[in-house]
Design an enzyme around this catalytic site. Structure first.
Site, mmCIF file in Angstrom:
data_model
loop_
_atom_site.group_PDB
_atom_site.id
_atom_site.type_symbol
_atom_site.label_atom_id
_atom_site.label_comp_id
_atom_site.label_asym_id
_atom_site.label_seq_id
_atom_site.Cartn_x
_atom_site.Cartn_y
_atom_site.Cartn_z
ATOM 1 N N SER A 142 0.820 -1.210 0.000
ATOM 2 C CA SER A 142 0.000 0.000 0.000
ATOM 3 C C SER A 142 0.850 1.255 0.000
ATOM 4 C CB SER A 142 -0.889 0.023 1.249
ATOM 5 O OG SER A 142 -1.511 1.283 1.381
ATOM 6 N N TYR A 166 -1.863 0.324 10.232
ATOM 7 C CA TYR A 166 -2.084 -0.329 8.929
ATOM 8 C C TYR A 166 -0.837 -0.169 8.055
ATOM 9 C CZ TYR A 166 -3.629 -0.804 4.104
ATOM 10 O OH TYR A 166 -3.723 -1.151 2.781
ATOM 11 N N LYS A 170 2.015 -3.078 6.740
ATOM 12 C CA LYS A 170 2.378 -3.316 5.338
ATOM 13 C C LYS A 170 3.881 -3.148 5.139
ATOM 14 C CE LYS A 170 -1.613 -4.208 3.378
ATOM 15 N NZ LYS A 170 -1.893 -5.490 2.695
HETATM 16 C C1 WQD Z 1 -9.597 9.797 0.297
HETATM 17 C C2 WQD Z 1 -9.897 11.297 0.418
HETATM 18 C C3 WQD Z 1 -10.152 12.016 2.687
HETATM 19 C C4 WQD Z 1 -13.843 9.738 3.421
HETATM 20 C C5 WQD Z 1 -6.790 4.906 1.906
HETATM 21 C C6 WQD Z 1 -6.336 3.863 2.924
HETATM 22 C C7 WQD Z 1 -6.357 2.513 2.349
HETATM 23 C C8 WQD Z 1 -5.686 2.494 1.018
HETATM 24 C C9 WQD Z 1 -6.324 3.527 0.123
HETATM 25 C C10 WQD Z 1 -4.863 0.422 0.113
HETATM 26 C C11 WQD Z 1 -9.136 11.947 1.569
HETATM 27 C C12 WQD Z 1 -11.462 12.181 1.916
HETATM 28 C C13 WQD Z 1 -12.712 10.280 2.847
HETATM 29 C C14 WQD Z 1 -14.939 10.589 3.743
HETATM 30 C C15 WQD Z 1 -13.695 12.453 2.888
HETATM 31 N N1 WQD Z 1 -5.861 1.284 0.339
HETATM 32 N N2 WQD Z 1 -12.637 11.608 2.584
HETATM 33 N N3 WQD Z 1 -14.812 11.925 3.474
HETATM 34 O O1 WQD Z 1 -7.257 8.199 3.200
HETATM 35 O O2 WQD Z 1 -6.309 8.117 0.834
HETATM 36 O O3 WQD Z 1 -6.363 6.141 2.325
HETATM 37 O O4 WQD Z 1 -6.151 4.730 0.674
HETATM 38 O O5 WQD Z 1 -3.926 0.314 0.782
HETATM 39 O O6 WQD Z 1 -7.692 2.084 2.199
HETATM 40 O O7 WQD Z 1 -5.025 4.199 3.284
HETATM 41 O O8 WQD Z 1 -8.485 7.065 1.298
HETATM 42 O O9 WQD Z 1 -10.858 7.116 0.679
HETATM 43 O O10 WQD Z 1 -10.248 7.301 3.131
HETATM 44 O O11 WQD Z 1 -9.791 9.219 1.584
HETATM 45 O O12 WQD Z 1 -13.625 13.681 2.654
HETATM 46 O O13 WQD Z 1 -16.003 10.159 4.271
HETATM 47 O O14 WQD Z 1 -11.264 11.474 0.711
HETATM 48 O O15 WQD Z 1 -9.936 13.113 3.559
HETATM 49 O O16 WQD Z 1 -8.783 13.261 1.164
HETATM 50 P P1 WQD Z 1 -7.069 7.484 1.921
HETATM 51 P P2 WQD Z 1 -9.922 7.618 1.710
#
Ligand code: WQD
Length: 356
Positions: A142, A166, A170
């Site tokens: 990841s 997490y 990884k």
């Molecule tokens: C994306 C953007 C949030 C939810 C994940 C994890 C893990 C990884 C993929 C593989 C950010 C914003 C989110 C919400 C929001 N997978 N957001 N409201 O944080 O990049 O990390 O990446 O390893 O699953 O690490 O993904 O989808 O949570 O957030 O505004 O209800 O959306 O602040 O900018 P993230 P995310």
């Protein structure tokens, strides 16, 4: 073609990888404990592959050959792993290791469960691989292990500086894989660093179906669109980004699955090696970009509220995809519009995921 073990093959990433690997002609054995997945996903994978069989397999092609089998079990259990390695008379030529937990916030609340599943499961798997003479593995890593990136786009040479259990788990498995490759000849290892896998197979038959309230943007927004959630809370509108909302590198899950097929082909074709590759598009999209793209796909407005930043978030995380292109001859081919079109096809046809 090879006989492959797909750990976590009924999960979001695993099920899409199974579709791509069946399409490439491989035979698959899936090990899954259904802790965060559904047997229905695997039944539908078989359907998409044109295979016939009972609800829990084995599933056969038109010539009567078994192409997909299920071993219900846990990657942390040596007996379950031995069953998975011995269920197919052809044996297992390579492993695609997708079994694991992946919710950042949950990992902060339940670190022991994350270390036990992600690291403990990988250690038991590698021990089983050695017992059964299998030394080829594609590992689901990841981009979270980059933590707060020093530079964007992020190359594979960027510092490994995870900021949550997490990401640490990884990074630890990556280190174990490097140590194993250094200790014993013959290992073919690919560590694939996913950016943000989203969307669904274009058929709408398989997709992301997280337990409980989704932690990630895309499944949460999908559930708003289908009426299961009231409104999206956008975490922060004061980030140093074009529109103030967070920017990420969203990759269509079928592009990600193709990346696994390409990595496996490279490992099986080349000399033993330790290969580490980002799987991302190299293009960033903001939260509001995703909202607007999903509105275009679903055909109606999606309510949202701008709220405070989420602890642990970074402003921008985008891949440098150059190495994947050079070493795997792989790059993303699907756009954000494709992601939202396919994600909506899944969610609108399956408002409660695989559930009743
Ligand atoms: C994306 C953007 C949030 C939810 C994940 C994890 C893990 C990884 C993929 C593989 C950010 C914003 C989110 C919400 C929001 N997978 N957001 N409201 O944080 O990049 O990390 O990446 O390893 O699953 O690490 O993904 O989808 O949570 O957030 O505004 O209800 O959306 O602040 O900018 P993230 P995310």
């Amino acid at each position: 073609m090879a006989h492959l073990l797909i750990t976590g093959g009924a999960g979001f990433i695993g099920s899409h990888c199974c579709v791509a690997l069946l399409e490439a002609g491989h035979g698959l054995v899936v090990l899954d404990n259904f802790d965060n997945s559904s047997p229905e996903a695997l039944r539908r994978v078989a359907e998409l592959g044109g295979l016939q069989g009972e609800a829990r397999g084995p599933w056969r092609d038109g010539h009567g050959a078994v192409r997909l089998q299920l071993v219900e079990g846990d990657v942390r259990c040596a007996d379950d792993l031995d069953a998975a390695f011995t269920t197919s008379p052809e044996g297992i030529g390579a492993v695609v290791h997708c079994a694991g937990l992946k919710a950042v916030g949950e990992s902060v609340a339940e670190p022991l469960r994350y270390w036990d599943t992600n690291l403990g499961g990988s250690l038991r798997l590698l021990e089983a691989m050695r017992r059964h003479g299998c030394r080829t593995i594609v590992f689901s890593s990841s981009a979270t292990l980059y933590g707060y990136p020093d530079t964007v786009p992020i190359p594979e040479t960027a510092p490994i500086q995870p900021i949550n259990p997490y990401g640490h788990s990884k990074a630890a498995v990556e280190q174990v894989l490097a140590d194993v490759a250094a200790s014993e000849a013959g290992w073919r290892i690919a560590r694939l660093r996913y950016f943000n896998p989203v969307g669904s197979h274009p058929s709408g038959r398989i997709g992301e179906d997280p337990e409980g309230i989704p932690n990630n943007l895309f499944p949460y927004l999908s559930q708003v669109a289908v009426g299961r959630r009231q409104a999206l809370h956008i975490f922060g509108s004061d980030w140093p980004t074009p529109d103030g909302t967070g920017v990420r590198d969203y990759i269509h899950v079928m592009d990600l699955a193709d990346g696994h097929r390409a990595a496996l082909d490279t490992l099986l074709r080349e000399e033993p090696q330790l290969l580490t590759v980002n799987l991302g598009s190299g293009q960033g999209h903001s939260v509001l970009d995703v909202v607007h793209a999903f509105e275009a796909a679903c055909g109606h407005r999606l309510p949202y509220e701008l709220v405070d930043r989420r602890p642990g978030d970074a402003a921008t995380t985008v891949a440098d995809p150059g190495l994947a292109s050079a070493r795997l001859d792989w790059r993303t081919r699907r756009s954000l519009a494709d992601i939202c079109r396919d994600g909506w096809a899944w969610q609108s046809a399956n408002p409660r995921g695989y559930g009743p």
